[in-house]
Design an enzyme around this catalytic site. Structure first.
Site, short mmCIF file in Angstrom:
data_model
loop_
_atom_site.label_atom_id
_atom_site.label_comp_id
_atom_site.label_asym_id
_atom_site.label_seq_id
_atom_site.Cartn_x
_atom_site.Cartn_y
_atom_site.Cartn_z
N GLY A 312 73.70 -15.04 59.07
CA GLY A 312 72.69 -15.16 58.03
C GLY A 312 71.31 -14.99 58.59
O GLY A 312 71.10 -14.81 59.80
N ASP A 430 62.26 -28.74 54.73
CA ASP A 430 62.95 -27.67 54.01
C ASP A 430 64.39 -28.07 53.69
O ASP A 430 65.33 -27.33 53.94
CB ASP A 430 62.90 -26.36 54.80
CG ASP A 430 63.29 -25.17 53.94
OD1 ASP A 430 63.31 -25.31 52.70
OD2 ASP A 430 63.57 -24.09 54.50
#
Ligand SMILES: *[C@@H]1O[C@H](CO)[C@@H](O)[C@H](O)[C@H]1NC(C)=O
Ligand SMILES: *[C@@H]1O[C@H](CO)[C@@H](O)[C@H](O)[C@H]1NC(C)=O
Ligand SMILES: *[C@@H]1O[C@H](CO)[C@@H](O)[C@H](O)[C@H]1NC(C)=O
Ligand SMILES: *[C@@H]1O[C@H](CO)[C@@H](O)[C@H](O)[C@H]1NC(C)=O
Ligand SMILES: *[C@@H]1O[C@H](CO)[C@@H](O)[C@H](O)[C@H]1NC(C)=O
Ligand SMILES: *[C@@H]1O[C@H](CO)[C@@H](O)[C@H](O)[C@H]1NC(C)=O
Ligand SMILES: *[C@@H]1O[C@H](CO)[C@@H](O)[C@H](O)[C@H]1NC(C)=O
Ligand SMILES: *[C@@H]1O[C@H](CO)[C@@H](O)[C@H](O)[C@H]1NC(C)=O
Ligand SMILES: *[C@@H]1O[C@H](CO)[C@@H](O)[C@H](O)[C@H]1NC(C)=O
Ligand SMILES: *[C@@H]1O[C@H](CO)[C@@H](O)[C@H](O)[C@H]1NC(C)=O
Ligand SMILES: *[C@@H]1O[C@H](CO)[C@@H](O)[C@H](O)[C@H]1NC(C)=O
Ligand SMILES: *[C@@H]1O[C@H](CO)[C@@H](O)[C@H](O)[C@H]1NC(C)=O
Length: 620
Positions: A312, A430
């Site tokens: 990813g 995050d």
């Protein structure tokens, strides 16, 4: 024998002993340390009672037959942690008796100290009021050598010894969580047999065990040059060699065949005992070098960063799956973007972040800093990230309420650790579904924490011009003013909980013809007394009360007023204890409106990080 009064001294103590003969009718400790720096307890105090209870329980335990005990007892400041470790070849009954002897002797020799450690030939016992489990500790340590005879052919002897210990270290390190031990013999010059034995406490990771032992090797020329026997002994690991058989070969499982090539995890121990460095606050910092990996090894592990290995792409770089030559699967994050940080600062930050160890955090195993590359190596977590499951129409049926509740609790504990328990006080900044990875048992592990440190974004609570985060999860004060704090993570946590409950993404909940954001929707339903209607219909188990309570807690977390939001300690408490009464939530912060949206767009924030649900590593 030794009392250590201040931490900085304790760090560098390395005592050299000479032992004469192995026959010793009246056993006494080889060595012990009473450690003053962790304070004293008083006679008949709770701490002393706990200590006694714990140690007698530990030394009389007949259930464990692999010679390793990591037990604690007591509450809060009176909690005592103890480790008992027997040499791998010692039988359970002898192990218990050695630990029982240690218990008696150590508490006599260190009558006040909260922390102490002592070694017999057959076992080690240590205790402390601080946490001592699952961490590599290399001091206080000591060495011993056999002074009876000198080796004649030193070079040849050392060569055979080095090979023997290398292969023992790799087989002990790759042992399991009950046993990290290996013993074997080799033939030295003049057909003399050299016997070696190495051991780590089995709660260490493979990498830590390896680092501890490899880091101990440079002691040999210092303590034991040209001696026929030597030992280097540390709290987390030890080794010993002799020219006579000093262990029971019947209880030594055959060490696995040593790896043909040197392990890919190339460690670079410096010649001095660099492993004993500690920060002044007493947190052990692994050497700046022991976690450092070779770039070539990382290339080999990831097929030269091949696309096939790519898992990813996140805001901080691409992530690849890798396999080290010792077989361990890892996730390799190749950082992109330019940090202004120097190499030294980067290393220091990595070492600090690597100290963050919690079952609900993805473990940072190492790093690489070569050819302008900055690379982080993490444990590989097999079951992808949470967003793959909860937002998938079919897969989310795998997540019944029990599992979702466990995941929520795990995330809360991981976040609490980052905020309060880890000493570093990390704000994640995050937190989102794609940053929650799931292990084979579906335990959640938070990833991507500490990135702000590694990118030298200001750490303490305050204002920042660089916003790192994902739209929809970010608290309004952070989006609009760049103000972040642990409470902005709490906000993201609340959003995440609503997503887990509803199976809906934060930014789009279909309500008839309208698309409403999840917070607006949840709040509206709550006000209408129909909060459970947001719950994913595939959830069929679970008590309505428990589910309602989670919605309630989530709404408390997303309140607009920062000071109204609970901290993570309260969240964990509220999740665990139904007797805690929850305050009523006030209106959440709705930031999907044109006013704040235009503000968001004018802020400088990382584009790659702004789409939820897709930027994640380890989720192919
Ligand atoms: C703890 O007790 C020892 C004696 O057992 C004493 O030498 C030491 O000064 C004490 N330390 C503290 C901090 O009171
Ligand atoms: C601790 O308790 C024992 C027995 O209960 C007693 O004999 C002793 O005096 C006590 N010591 C202190 C310092 O209170
Ligand atoms: C030791 O403690 C465990 C749990 O804390 C308990 O189950 C066990 O019975 C204790 N054993 C002994 C011998 O006291
Ligand atoms: C442990 O040591 C104490 C004191 O030496 C002794 O009385 C006791 O019998 C020992 N217990 C075991 C199980 O060996
Ligand atoms: C251990 O005890 C000392 C002295 O009482 C205290 O300063 C320290 O904070 C304690 N450590 C932990 C981890 O509780
Ligand atoms: C062994 O070597 C040391 C010097 O390395 C020397 O001082 C010592 O006398 C030697 N011992 C024997 C028994 O030869
Ligand atoms: C050395 O170890 C092997 C097993 O690996 C064993 O068969 C052999 O007897 C040992 N040699 C000596 C001299 O103890
Ligand atoms: C005790 O050690 C084992 C590994 O041997 C580990 O799995 C377990 O988590 C440890 N327990 C604690 C309380 O740290
Ligand atoms: C490791 O850290 C020590 C002290 O912090 C420093 O002196 C040394 O140069 C560092 N080593 C490397 C290779 O950066
Ligand atoms: C990786 O690159 C090196 C040269 O940089 C090359 O020798 C090696 O064959 C490559 N390996 C793979 C698997 O492509
Ligand atoms: C992942 O989770 C599923 C349950 O949903 C489980 O059956 C499986 O063993 C887990 N592990 C892996 C590696 O897929
Ligand atoms: C952050 O900025 C706000 C204005 O946007 C200001 O009121 C506040 O004092 C600042 N806080 C800090 C810690 O600088």
């Amino acid at each position: 024998m030794a009392t250590i009064s201040r931490m900085p001294i304790f760090l560098f103590i390395f005592v050299i002993l000479i032992f004469m003969s192995q026959s010793n009718a009246q056993p006494s400790f080889l060595f012990h340390f009473c450690i003053d720096s962790n304070g004293n307890y008083t006679a008949n105090s709770t701490y002393q009672n706990n200590l006694n209870t714990l140690l007698s329980n530990l030394s009389s335990n007949t259930q464990i037959d692999y010679g390793f005990y990591n037990f604690s007892y007591g509450q809060d400041s009176d909690k005592v942690n103890a480790i008992g470790l027997c040499r791998g070849d010692v039988k359970p009954v002898d192990c218990r008796s050695c630990l029982n002897d240690s218990r008696v002797l150590l508490t006599q020799l260190c009558p006040n100290q909260k922390e102490a450690i002592g070694w017999y030939d057959h076992c080690m016992l240590r205790y402390s009021n601080r946490s001592i489990f699952n961490r590599m500790e290399t001091s206080p340590g000591f060495t011993m050598h056999n002074r009876e005879n000198n080796v004649t052919n030193v070079e040849q002897f050392n060569e055979v010894l080095r090979k023997l210990l290398d292969s023992l270290i790799s087989s002990a390190s790759s042992g399991n969580s009950q046993r990290k031990f290996a013993a074997a013999n080799a033939t030295g010059p003049g057909f003399q047999t050299i016997y070696g034995l190495v051991q780590c406490t089995p709660d260490l990771s493979e990498l830590d065990c390896n680092s501890c032992l490899v880091g101990a090797m440079p002691q040999i020329p210092i303590c034991c040059d040209s001696k026929k026997g030597g030992r280097v002994i540390r709290p987390s690991c030890n080794f010993r060699y002799e020219v006579y058989r000093f262990y029971d070969p019947n209880n030594v499982a055959m060490p696995q065949a040593p790896a043909p090539a040197p392990t890919v995890v190339a460690l670079h121990p410096s010649s001095t005992d660099s492993l004993s460095a500690k920060a002044e606050n007493g947190v052990e910092i692994r050497s700046n070098e022991t976690l450092q990996l070779d770039f070539t090894a990382i290339m080999a592990a990831t097929n030269n960063f091949s696309d096939a290995n790519k898992l990813g792409q996140g805001g901080f770089g691409s992530v690849y799956k890798g396999r080290l030559s010792n077989g361990q699967e890892v996730a390799v994050k190749r950082l992109s973007g330019n940090s202004m940080q120097g190499d030294m600062e980067f290393k220091n930050e990595v070492l600090l972040v690597a100290k963050l160890q919690h079952r609900n955090l993805v473990k940072l195993l190492g790093f690489c800093l070569e050819r302008k590359e900055r690379i982080l190596v993490y444990e590989f977590v097999p079951n992808k990230s949470l967003d793959f499951l909860i937002f998938d129409q079919t897969k989310r049926a795998q997540l019944n309420w029990e599992r979702r509740y466990k995941i929520i609790g795990g995330i809360a504990r991981g976040l609490l650790y980052l905020h309060e328990d880890s000493r570093l006080r990390i704000i994640h900044r995050d937190l989102k579904a794609s940053n929650i990875l799931l292990d084979a048992e579906m335990n959640p592990k938070i990833s991507d924490f500490g990135m702000a440190r590694l990118f030298e974004i200001d750490q303490t609570q305050g204002n920042t011009s660089r916003i790192v985060g994902t739209y929809g999860y970010m608290a309004p004060e952070y989006v609009i003013h760049g103000q972040f704090s642990a409470k902005s993570d709490v906000f993201s946590f609340g959003v995440l909980v609503l997503e887990i409950l509803s199976g809906q993404k934060i930014c789009g909940v279909r309500q008839g013809d309208n698309i409403e954001d999840l917070l607006t929707c949840a709040w509206r339903k709550w006000r209408e007394g129909a909060a459970t209607s947001i719950v994913d219909p595939t959830i069929t188990d679970g008590s309505r009360n428990e589910i309602m309570r989670c919605i309630h807690i989530a709404l408390l977390c997303v309140q607009e007023n920062v000071s109204d939001r609970p901290n993570m300690a309260s969240v964990v408490l509220m999740l665990n204890s139904y007797s805690v009464t929850l305050p009523l939530p006030s209106q959440p912060a709705f930031f999907i409106d044109s006013r704040s949206l235009s503000v968001i767009q004018s802020e400088e924030y990382d584009q790659e990080e702004t789409r939820s649900g897709e930027s994640n590593f380890q989720s192919a």
